[in-house]
Write a protein that holds these residues in place. Structure first.
Motif, PDB file in Angstrom:
ATOM      1  N   UNK A  73       0.728  -1.062   0.155  1.00 59.16           N
ATOM      2  CA  UNK A  73      -0.067   0.040  -0.082  1.00 59.16           C
ATOM      3  C   UNK A  73       0.958   1.186  -0.044  1.00 59.16           C
ATOM      4  N   UNK A  74       1.977   1.326   0.941  1.00 59.69           N
ATOM      5  CA  UNK A  74       3.027   2.636   0.607  1.00 59.69           C
ATOM      6  C   UNK A  74       3.435   2.775  -0.477  1.00 59.69           C
ATOM      7  N   UNK A  75       3.953   1.601  -1.246  1.00 62.32           N
ATOM      8  CA  UNK A  75       4.563   1.670  -2.514  1.00 62.32           C
ATOM      9  C   UNK A  75       3.530   2.084  -3.679  1.00 62.32           C
ATOM     10  N   UNK A  76       2.250   1.931  -3.499  1.00 65.31           N
ATOM     11  CA  UNK A  76       1.125   2.525  -4.541  1.00 65.31           C
ATOM     12  C   UNK A  76       0.962   3.603  -4.072  1.00 65.31           C
ATOM     13  N   UNK A  77       0.947   4.238  -2.856  1.00 62.62           N
ATOM     14  CA  UNK A  77       0.787   5.820  -2.412  1.00 62.62           C
ATOM     15  C   UNK A  77       1.948   6.612  -3.140  1.00 62.62           C
ATOM     16  N   UNK A  78       3.067   5.754  -2.990  1.00 60.86           N
ATOM     17  CA  UNK A  78       4.588   6.708  -3.460  1.00 60.86           C
ATOM     18  C   UNK A  78       4.257   6.765  -4.888  1.00 60.86           C
ATOM     19  N   UNK A  79       3.953   5.716  -5.635  1.00 63.06           N
ATOM     20  CA  UNK A  79       3.673   5.788  -7.220  1.00 63.06           C
ATOM     21  C   UNK A  79       2.575   6.892  -7.456  1.00 63.06           C
ATOM     22  N   UNK A  97       1.081   4.202 -17.504  1.00 61.92           N
ATOM     23  CA  UNK A  97      -0.466   4.424 -17.021  1.00 61.92           C
ATOM     24  C   UNK A  97      -0.959   2.870 -17.347  1.00 61.92           C
ATOM     25  N   UNK A  98      -0.930   2.281 -18.355  1.00 64.49           N
ATOM     26  CA  UNK A  98      -1.333   0.977 -18.752  1.00 64.49           C
ATOM     27  C   UNK A  98      -0.783   0.040 -17.747  1.00 64.49           C
ATOM     28  N   UNK A  99       0.585  -0.190 -17.769  1.00 64.29           N
ATOM     29  CA  UNK A  99       1.137  -0.785 -16.975  1.00 64.29           C
ATOM     30  C   UNK A  99       0.787  -0.916 -15.224  1.00 64.29           C
ATOM     31  N   UNK A 100       0.645   0.438 -14.844  1.00 62.37           N
ATOM     32  CA  UNK A 100       0.208   0.686 -13.398  1.00 62.37           C
ATOM     33  C   UNK A 100      -1.114   0.132 -13.180  1.00 62.37           C
ATOM     34  N   UNK A 101      -2.262   0.665 -14.042  1.00 61.64           N
ATOM     35  CA  UNK A 101      -3.470   0.009 -13.978  1.00 61.64           C
ATOM     36  C   UNK A 101      -3.463  -1.455 -13.824  1.00 61.64           C
ATOM     37  N   UNK A 102      -2.520  -2.225 -15.105  1.00 65.64           N
ATOM     38  CA  UNK A 102      -2.562  -3.468 -14.736  1.00 65.64           C
ATOM     39  C   UNK A 102      -2.185  -4.258 -13.527  1.00 65.64           C
ATOM     40  N   UNK A 103      -0.956  -3.495 -12.849  1.00 63.69           N
ATOM     41  CA  UNK A 103      -0.501  -4.047 -11.644  1.00 63.69           C
ATOM     42  C   UNK A 103      -1.276  -3.727 -10.434  1.00 63.69           C
ATOM     43  N   UNK A 107      -3.165  -6.228  -7.955  1.00 67.76           N
ATOM     44  CA  UNK A 107      -2.952  -6.049  -6.530  1.00 67.76           C
ATOM     45  C   UNK A 107      -4.033  -6.215  -5.733  1.00 67.76           C
ATOM     46  N   UNK A 108      -5.271  -5.602  -6.416  1.00 68.45           N
ATOM     47  CA  UNK A 108      -6.673  -5.618  -5.851  1.00 68.45           C
ATOM     48  C   UNK A 108      -7.370  -6.987  -5.751  1.00 68.45           C
ATOM     49  N   UNK A 109      -6.867  -7.781  -6.902  1.00 69.99           N
ATOM     50  CA  UNK A 109      -7.219  -9.154  -6.818  1.00 69.99           C
ATOM     51  C   UNK A 109      -7.031  -9.958  -5.814  1.00 69.99           C
ATOM     52  N   UNK A 110      -5.263  -9.582  -5.758  1.00 73.22           N
ATOM     53  CA  UNK A 110      -4.644 -10.520  -4.580  1.00 73.22           C
ATOM     54  C   UNK A 110      -5.223 -10.112  -3.424  1.00 73.22           C
ATOM     55  N   UNK A 111      -5.637  -8.880  -3.248  1.00 75.44           N
ATOM     56  CA  UNK A 111      -6.105  -8.429  -1.887  1.00 75.44           C
ATOM     57  C   UNK A 111      -7.516  -8.901  -1.524  1.00 75.44           C
ATOM     58  N   UNK A 112      -8.170  -9.133  -2.535  1.00 71.60           N
ATOM     59  CA  UNK A 112      -9.707  -9.599  -2.292  1.00 71.60           C
ATOM     60  C   UNK A 112      -9.385 -10.955  -1.938  1.00 71.60           C
TER      61      UNK A 112
END
Length: 126
Positions: A73-79, A97-103, A107-112
């Protein structure tokens, strides 16, 4: 089904080596139950009726997972903060942007998935 005192009619006494007794005590302590309950649960497990959970290892693992989730979560906030520093979106490569959105979606899938696993663990130990 909980055992009641009147159901326990057989007293069993046996000897253990020092290392076996230490293992039994350590295991029972980490599970938060008595020696007798540990052995009863082991018998039930052999019969297929009970599960023994070593809570100290479980809690350490869950703590490690929570810490890792915090780092992600910290890394996402930094990005996000870094991306907001650009005054013109046109200055950024659209592939970023495409790569960020994919990752982020991964991440959201893994979190769920992790949340579903946590709920299963909670249900199994409560």
């Amino acid at each position: 089904m909980k055992d009641t005192q009147e159901n326990k009619t057989h007293k069993i006494t046996f000897r253990l080596k020092a290392q076996e007794a230490k293992f039994l005590d350590d295991f029972a302590g980490s599970a938060g139950i008595s020696r007798s309950d540990t052995l009863r649960n082991l018998i039930r497990k052999i019969q297929g009726d009970a599960s023994i959970i070593k809570t100290d290892k479980l809690l350490n693992t869950l703590s490690d997972l929570a810490a890792e989730q915090g780092r992600v979560n910290n890394n996402i906030n930094q990005l996000a903060r870094h991306a907001n520093q650009y005054s013109k979106v046109s200055d950024l490569d659209p592939k970023v942007f495409v790569r960020f959105n994919t990752l982020l979606n991964r991440h959201l899938d893994f979190q769920e998935d992790m949340n579903r696993t946590f709920r299963k663990i909670y249900k199994s130990i409560s």
